[in-house]
Design an enzyme around this catalytic site. Structure first.
Site, short mmCIF file in Angstrom:
data_model
loop_
_atom_site.label_atom_id
_atom_site.label_comp_id
_atom_site.label_asym_id
_atom_site.label_seq_id
_atom_site.Cartn_x
_atom_site.Cartn_y
_atom_site.Cartn_z
N LYS A 89 44.65 34.47 39.32
CA LYS A 89 44.78 35.94 39.46
C LYS A 89 43.23 36.41 39.50
CE LYS A 89 46.42 40.03 37.12
NZ LYS A 89 46.84 40.65 36.00
N SER B 109 51.20 42.94 36.63
CA SER B 109 50.16 42.93 37.74
C SER B 109 49.70 41.53 38.50
CB SER B 109 48.82 43.59 37.01
OG SER B 109 48.39 42.83 36.15
N SER C 263 52.15 41.97 32.20
CA SER C 263 51.79 41.59 33.44
C SER C 263 51.91 39.98 33.94
CB SER C 263 50.34 41.89 33.79
OG SER C 263 50.23 43.41 33.54
#
EC number: 6.3.5.7
Length: 466
Positions: free
Chosen positions: A74, A149, A173
């Site tokens: 990420k 996210s 997330s």
């Protein structure tokens, strides 16, 4: 699905495949993908690392289990020399000066990072639409959001572009996008894995979390990243979880669920029905299932966002274009700070900073922020009482199915409420795993603090039960 890490390791050792071909295959798939999962490819370093693994095997040297395995990161983790943008205008040209501890441990084990993955800017969002790189598209239905996210990370795993990915979980997330894309996603016990080198969103709940297609791969990656780190004082020493320890379900006698979660008007009827069907299958295996009382979901959401916004306002105060980021000059220093932050932060990020500054301001902090801290303590106490009654808590991951791309941006409140079933476990700092079973967006398995092993054990049980 069986462990991809074990399968690929055997193929590499037997020279059935080369590491270079494996990495090239994944990179090519990422280049051609239409799901908007890629912020930057780490092509040159990945190919160089793959060649070294092949040379090692060819010379008869043994390789570690993770050596040569391609993975994604990420884009909120520092990896020295790579762009770390947080999917934001402010940091779109920022290059990391060092490497996050969790990522370094994977590098030390020989795993090969191949991509920095698209996500909500600074982790602010539940859909991975709040990004300068375009909305992440769901792996199953590209008209739907990828979840947030860590949407890019979950979609890359679901589409087999990476063997596993490292997401970040603050209020759900990792777990929510894992549920949206039918893969496994773990939020470990807070402090089990170092947060050093992870861009801070809400420091009291931020967790490094692996996403993969099998429980065994989650276990391997979790063990590799875990451990005490002098650079993160919240970390602690934890025991490695063995494959044998999570293969038997004998120690789990009771499971609880929060009655008010599934009897709410907010939950989709199909998700509710599927959840109760899963409960019945668990009962049929001789496990006692208990109804538990808990805080209302709107109380959990408001408590979480009060604290998370306060912490992100504080954490992002350093980003003013002076030391980090895309500086925009204006008439004077104060105006330069103002314009730099106004122009470079997204609407959602600005909303959270403003909200955080509000709850921390004089006249509001006692009434709102301190009340949030008090509620967090009560939530933790409630969990302690619950785990004196049951071994595991099971819940839906989300109250609704994934929305269409664009819908969440029109209604920020609805986006916040999509976290209703994940944020409570974050506030309690508990190990929680999304499993791609039971409902359209999966099920969450939660255990008491530092009981990550029990979570994986029950996930193995569910794999053969539901």
């Amino acid at each position: 699905m069986e462990s991809q890490i074990h399968t690929l390791h055997k193929k590499l050792v037997s020279q059935e495949i080369s590491c270079l071909d494996l990495v090239k295959e994944k990179l090519e798939a990422l280049k051609q993908n239409t799901n908007n999962t890629v912020n930057s490819l780490l092509e040159d370093s990945a190919l160089e690392s793959a060649k070294k693994v092949d040379q090692k095997i060819a010379s008869g040297e043994s390789i570690g289990l993770l050596e040569g395995i391609p993975f994604g990161i990420k884009d909120v983790y520092m990896v020295q020399g790579t762009y770390t943008t947080a999917s934001s205008d402010l940091l779109k040209n920022y290059k990391s000066a060092y490497t996050a501890t969790a990522i370094q441990k994977l590098l030390d084990a020989g795993a090969i990072p191949i991509v920095k993955e698209n996500c909500d800017s600074f982790g602010h969002g539940s859909s991975s639409e709040n990004t300068i790189f375009g909305a992440v598209k769901n792996a199953i239905n590209p008209e739907l959001v990828g979840g947030g996210s860590s949407g890019g990370s979950a979609v890359n795993v679901a589409k087999d572009y990476t063997v596993f990915s490292i997401g970040g979980d603050t209020g759900g997330s990792v777990r929510q996008p894992a549920g949206y894309n039918n893969v496994y996603g773990l939020k470990p016990t807070y402090g089990r894995i170092s947060r050093y080198g992870l861009m801070a969103y809400a420091s009291s709940t931020d967790c490094v979390g692996p996403i993969a297609k099998s429980i065994e791969d989650i276990r391997i990656v979790l063990n590799t990243m875990s451990g005490k780190d002098a650079k993160d004082q919240t970390t602690y020493t934890s025991k490695a979880i063995t494959e044998e320890a999570i293969s038997s379900n004998g120690s789990i006698k009771s499971v609880g669920y929060f009655k008010n979660f599934v009897e709410s008007d907010a939950i989709d009827e199909k998700i509710k029905a599927d959840f109760f069907s899963a409960i019945e299958k668990i009962k049929a295996k001789g496990i006692e299932v208990k109804e538990l009382d808990f805080f209302k979901s709107d109380t959990l959401v408001s408590t979480y966002y009060t604290l998370a916004m306060a912490e992100t306002a504080s954490n992002l105060s350093r980003l003013d274009g002076t030391n980090y980021g895309n500086r925009i000059e204006s008439d004077n220093l104060k105006e330069t700070y103002s314009v730099t932050r106004s122009e470079n932060f997204s609407e959602e990020t600005k909303r959270r900073i403003v909200g955080g500054n509000q709850v921390l301001s004089q006249g509001f902090s006692d009434e709102i922020y301190l009340k949030g801290l008090s509620l967090r303590d009560q939530i933790s106490q409630n969990f302690e009482e619950d785990f004196s009654e049951v071994d595991i808590i099971i819940s839906p991951v989300t109250p609704m199915s994934p929305p269409k791309i664009g819908d969440s941006l029109k209604d920020p409140l609805a986006m916040y409420l999509s976290d209703a079933y994940t944020v409570g476990f974050s506030l309690g700092q508990l190990p929680t795993l999304t499993v791609p079973q039971g409902t359209e967006t999966g099920l969450q398995i939660t255990a008491a603090k530092d009981n990550d092993e029990l979570v994986l054990k029950f996930a193995n049980f569910l794999k053969d039960t539901i």
